[in-house]
Enzyme design. Structure first.
Site, PDB file in Angstrom:
ATOM      1  CG  ASP A   1      -0.144  -0.113   2.539  1.00 38.32           C
ATOM      2  OD1 ASP A   1       1.080  -0.306   2.475  1.00 38.32           O
ATOM      3  OD2 ASP A   1      -0.775  -0.030   3.605  1.00 38.32           O
ATOM      4  CD  GLU A   2       5.859   1.088   1.881  1.00 35.37           C
ATOM      5  OE1 GLU A   2       6.102   1.078   3.078  1.00 35.37           O
ATOM      6  OE2 GLU A   2       6.712   0.831   1.001  1.00 35.37           O
TER       7      GLU A   2
END
Length: 744
Positions: A654-655
Site C-alpha cells: 500500500d506504498e
C-alpha cells in the site's frame, strides 16, 4: 436474359464415327435405361422413386451436343423417357406428364453447365464442384419438383399430396443427379483431354480401386439392414477412397454406392421409422446426401493437392536440371567443405565424372598455394560474413592441367543466421565473354539470395524500381506492375518510429555515397493505411569491372511483433502489474533525470511517500480481491490529483511515491498533497461495500532535504512514518530531528 454464348462442342459426330441418327439412338437408349433403372429401384413402401439418374444423363448429353444439336438430343431424351414410362405401365397422358418436368430439369441443367466453365474443374476444385452442384443439381431439382406439382397435382395421375409429390420428386432427382452428374462430367473431361476408354478401364480395374469399391458396396449391404444409423457408415469407405484414388474412381464408387442403396431399399432392406410419409422421405434422403456429397468434395480437394504436388516436383526437377546444366561452373559445399552438388559445365571443364566429385573436399581440386589461401583466408570470411568475391585460385583438372579461376561464393543461412551451405560460381578467366555475363548475374543473385523470405526490391542506378518480389507486394499493398519505374521513396512510405515524421529515400542516399544502409528501423505505411515496423537494409550493386554503381537492392523484414514485444516487456519491467503505475525501477530513472534538471536550472523538486492508513485491516476483512481493486481505484485518484508531468509510482503493498519534478516552493508540494488527501477521501464502492481510506504523506524537498536520490527517498519515508505517528490522514515535511523512525 443475356445472349447464350455457346461452349465449344466437346466431340463432333465425325470425330466419334457416329451418324446423327445412331447417336440419337444411343442417347435415347441411355436415357431409357437409366429411367427404367430408377423406376425399378423405386421404394414401394413409400411410393416414390428413391433415385432418379436420367436428368443428370440428359444434362451431360445436352452439354456435349452443342447448341445446334440440342433439338435432336432433346427429341432422343424425350423418346427415352416416354419409352421407360410406358414400360412401367403408364398411359400416354401420364407418360407425357411425367416426362415434361424431367425434360425441364435436363434443359435447365444443361444450359447452366454451358454458361460456366466450372464443370471442367470439377475433378480438381471443391469450390468448382460445389458451384456445379447447386447450379446443375440443386436448382434443376427445385424447378423440376415445382413443375411436377403444377403439371401432376390434381390430375389423378399420382395419388400423392402436393407436399409429398414435391418432396418425392425433389429428393429423388437431387440424390440421383448428385450421384451421377460428377461421373458424367468427369468422363467428358477425360474424353476432352484425349484419354480413351481403354486407358480409363485399365486404371479403374487396379487392385486397390476394385478393393475399395467392393468395401464401399459391402458396407452398404451390411450397414443398411443391420446397423443403427446406417448412413453414418456409408461415407467412411468413400472418404478413405477419396484420400487414395483419382476423382473419376471416387465418383464411379459414389454412383455404385447409390445404386446399391437404391437396390437395398427396393428389396426392403431398410426399414424407415414409422412417421408421416412426408418426413419419411427426408429421413432417407438427407442422410444419403450427407454420405454422398462429402467424398466428392474431398476427392476434388485431394486431386487438387496431388496436382500441386506434381507441379512442385516438376519445378524442383526443373530447378535441379537448370542448376546442373547451366552454362557456368557451379558447385555447392556444406559446412565441412565437402561438395554436395556440381554443375555439368564444372565437370566438363575439369574433366571429372560426378561420382568422383560429390562428397570430396572442394580444396582437393586446388593446387597447393590456392588450397592454403582458401583455408586460411577465404573460408573463414565465408563462414563469418556469408559471402566472398572474386578469389583468385588455381584449379587442377583430372589430367593435371591447371586452370586459373575467380571464385565467388554466397552462403545460405538457417533461422539462426548460421551459414549451412554455400553456392560458388567458378569463373574461368580465360573465357572473357562468359566471365562478363556471369559477373553481373552473380552480383545480383548473391544479394537476392541473402534476402530470401524478406521483401526484396531492386532498383537501377537512378533509384527507380526494376523488381518487386511478392513479399514486398504484401507488405506495401502495391503490385509489381504499378511500381516498376517509380522511385523507391514514392512507393515505400516510411516514418520515424518515435516522431512519426516521413523519412528520406534511403536508396537515393545509398546511390549517392555508395554505402550500405544496415538495419535501419522504421514504420512502413501500407497502401490501405495500416502500418508495420520494419528493419531495412539497402545494398549498392556495382559493375564488377569498372566498380560503377549499377543499382541497389533494398530488403526489409517485418519486425512488428518483435518491436511490440520489446515495448511490452519494457513496460512490464518498469510498471506495476496491479495498477499499471511506474515501479521502483522507472521511478529511480525519472528521479535521476529530475535531479539533473534541477541541478542545472537551480530549481526545486519534491518527493512524497504515501502510505494507505489501515489498509491491512481492509485487506484482512474484505479479502485480497477487494484490496487489489481498492489499490487500483486509489491509484486512479492519485493520478487525477497530480500534473501530467508528475510521476506516481507504486513501490509495493500500500506504498506509493509521487515525484514532483518542478515546483516553486515547498508549499506547492503541500498543495498537491492536500489535493491527493481530498481525492482519496471519497468513498469507494467495491463489491457492495463502501470503503473509506486515507493517506499518511511524507515529503522531502530538493535541495533542502537532500541532494541525491537515496537521501531524498530515505527522508521522505521518515517523514511519512512521522505523519502516521501524528495521527495519520495528513502530510508531514521532513525535519532535521526526524531520524530513526520506524513503522508505528
Amino acid at each position: 436474359m443475356s445472349e447464350w454464348k455457346e461452349e465449344p462442342q466437346i466431340t463432333a459426330d465425325r470425330d466419334t464415327g457416329l451418324q446423327p441418327w445412331w447417336r440419337g439412338l444411343v442417347v435415347a437408349a441411355g436415357c431409357a435405361a437409366l429411367a427404367g433403372l430408377s423406376i425399378a429401384l423405386s421404394c414401394r413402401e413409400v411410393g416414390m422413386a428413391t433415385l432418379w439418374y436420367a436428368n443428370a444423363f440428359g444434362a451431360c448429353c445436352l452439354l456435349q451436343s452443342g447448341r445446334r444439336g440440342w433439338w435432336a438430343t432433346l427429341a432422343a431424351l424425350t423418346g427415352g423417357l416416354l419409352f421407360a414410362n410406358g414400360l412401367a405401365g403408364a398411359d400416354l397422358r401420364a407418360a407425357v406428364l411425367y416426362a415434361a418436368p424431367n425434360l425441364g430439369e435436363m434443359v435447365l441443367g444443361g444450359w447452366l453447365l454451358t454458361r460456366s466453365p466450372d464443370w471442367r474443374q470439377i475433378h480438381r476444385s471443391p469450390l468448382a464442384g460445389w458451384r456445379v452442384w447447386w447450379r446443375a443439381v440443386l436448382l434443376p431439382a427445385l424447378s423440376g419438383a415445382t413443375l411436377a406439382v403444377l403439371l401432376l397435382g390434381g390430375t389423378g395421375v399420382t395419388p400423392q399430396s402436393a407436399t409429398q409429390l414435391w418432396l418425392t420428386w425433389f429428393e429423388g432427382s437431387l440424390i440421383g443427379s448428385t450421384a451421377l452428374l460428377p461421373l458424367g462430367l468427369s468422363l467428358l473431361v477425360h474424353r476432352e483431354g484425349g484419354e480413351g476408354v481403354r486407358s480409363l478401364a485399365r486404371h479403374l480395374v487396379t487392385g486397390e480401386t476394385v478393393a475399395l469399391m467392393g468395401l464401399s458396396v459391402g458396407t452398404v449391404v451390411l450397414a443398411l439392414p443391420h446397423l443403427p444409423f446406417p448412413f453414418v457408415y456409408l461415407g467412411l469407405p468413400m472418404l478413405g477412397a477419396a484420400m487414395r484414388l483419382r476423382y473419376l474412381d471416387v465418383v464411379l464408387q459414389v454412383w455404385l454406392v447409390s445404386l446399391t442403396v437404391g437396390a437395398t431399399i427396393a428389396r426392403g432392406g431398410l426399414t424407415l421409422p414409422p412417421v408421416h410419409g412426408d418426413w419419411q422421405t427426408l429421413l432417407l434422403h438427407v442422410p444419403l446426401l450427407a454420405a454422398l456429397l462429402p467424398p466428392l468434395l474431398l476427392a476434388a480437394a485431394m486431386e487438387s493437392a496431388r496436382g500441386r504436388q506434381r507441379a512442385l516436383e516438376r519445378e524442383r526437377e526443373r530447378l535441379r536440371q537448370l542448376y546442373e546444366h547451366t552454362p557456368a561452373m557451379l558447385h555447392s559445399i556444406d559446412t565441412e567443405g565437402r561438395i554436395v552438388a556440381v554443375s555439368q559445365r564444372w565437370l566438363e571443364r575439369l574433366g571429372y565424372p560426378v561420382d568422383e566429385v560429390v562428397g570430396r573436399q572442394a580444396t582437393e581440386f586446388l593446387d597447393g598455394p590456392s588450397r592454403q589461401r582458401m583455408l586460411q583466408q577465404a573460408w573463414p570470411v565465408l563462414m563469418r560474413t556469408g559471402e566472398i568475391r572474386d578469389i583468385e585460385l588455381r584449379m587442377v583438372c583430372r589430367d593435371g592441367q591447371l586452370v586459373d579461376v575467380l571464385l565467388s561464393s554466397t552462403g545460405e543461412r538457417d533461422a539462426r543466421g548460421r551459414v549451412v551451405r554455400s553456392l560458388a560460381i567458378v569463373e574461368d578467366v580465360t573465357r572473357k565473354r562468359l566471365a562478363e555475363q556471369l559477373a553481373v548475374q552473380f552480383q545480383r543473385m548473391s544479394v537476392m539470395l541473402a534476402s530470401i523470405g524478406d521483401a526484396v526490391i531492386g532498383t537501377d542506378e537512378r533509384g527507380c524500381i526494376v523488381s518487386f518480389n511478392p513479399a514486398a507486394v504484401a507488405m506495401t499493398g502495391w503490385s509489381a506492375t504499378q511500381v516498376v519505374g517509380q522511385f523507391y521513396g514514392t512507393v515505400v512510405h516510411r516514418r520515424d518510429l518515435d516522431s512519426g515524421e516521413p523519412l528520406l529515400d534511403p536508396v537515393l542516399s545509398c546511390l549517392s555515397d555508395g554505402h550500405c544502409v544496415n538495419g535501419q528501423a522504421a514504420r512502413l505505411q501500407h497502401r490501405d493505411g495500416s502500418s508495420r515496423v520494419i528493419r531495412e537494409t539497402i545494398t549498392p550493386m556495382r559493375d564488377p569491372d569498372s566498380g560503377a554503381l549499377i543499382g541497389a537492392v533494398a530488403t526489409f523484414q517485418d519486425t512488428t511483433t518483435a518491436h511490440e514485444l520489446a515495448r511490452t516487456l519494457a513496460r512490464q519491467a518498469q510498471h506495476d502489474a496491479l495498477t499499471g503505475l511506474p515501479n521502483r525501477l522507472l521511478l529511480q530513472d525519472r528521479l535521476q533525470q529530475a535531479l539533473q534538471l534541477a541541478r542545472r536550472s537551480g530549481g526545486c523538486l519534491a518527493l512524497m511517500f504515501l502510505d494507505l492508513d489501515h489498509f491491512k485491516q481492509i485487506n484482512d476483512r474484505q479479502g485480497h480481491d477487494v484490496g487489489d481493486e481498492l489499490l487500483r481505484q486509489v491509484a486512479g485518484s492519485v493520478l487525477g490529483a497530480v500534473r501530467a508531468s508528475d510521476t506516481v509510482c507504486r513501490l509495493g503493498g500500500d506504498e506509493f511515491v509521487v515525484l514532483l519534478p518542478q515546483i516553486g516552493t515547498a508549499e506547492d508540494a503541500a498543495e498537491v498533497a492536500r489535493h491527493i488527501l481530498g481525492g482519496v477521501a471519497q468513498p469507494y464502492r467495491i463489491g457492495g461495500a463502501s470503503l473509506h481510506v486515507s493517506f499518511s504523506i511524507g515529503i522531502a524537498v530538493f535541495p533542502d532535504d537532500g541532494e541525491d536520490e537515496a537521501t531524498l527517498m530515505r527522508r521522505a519515508d521518515t517523514a511519512m512514518y512521522q505523519a502516521k505517528r501524528d495521527g495519520r490522514n495528513g502530510l508531514r515535511f521532513h525535519h532535521a530531528l526526524d531520524t530513526g523512525l520506524g513503522a508505528p
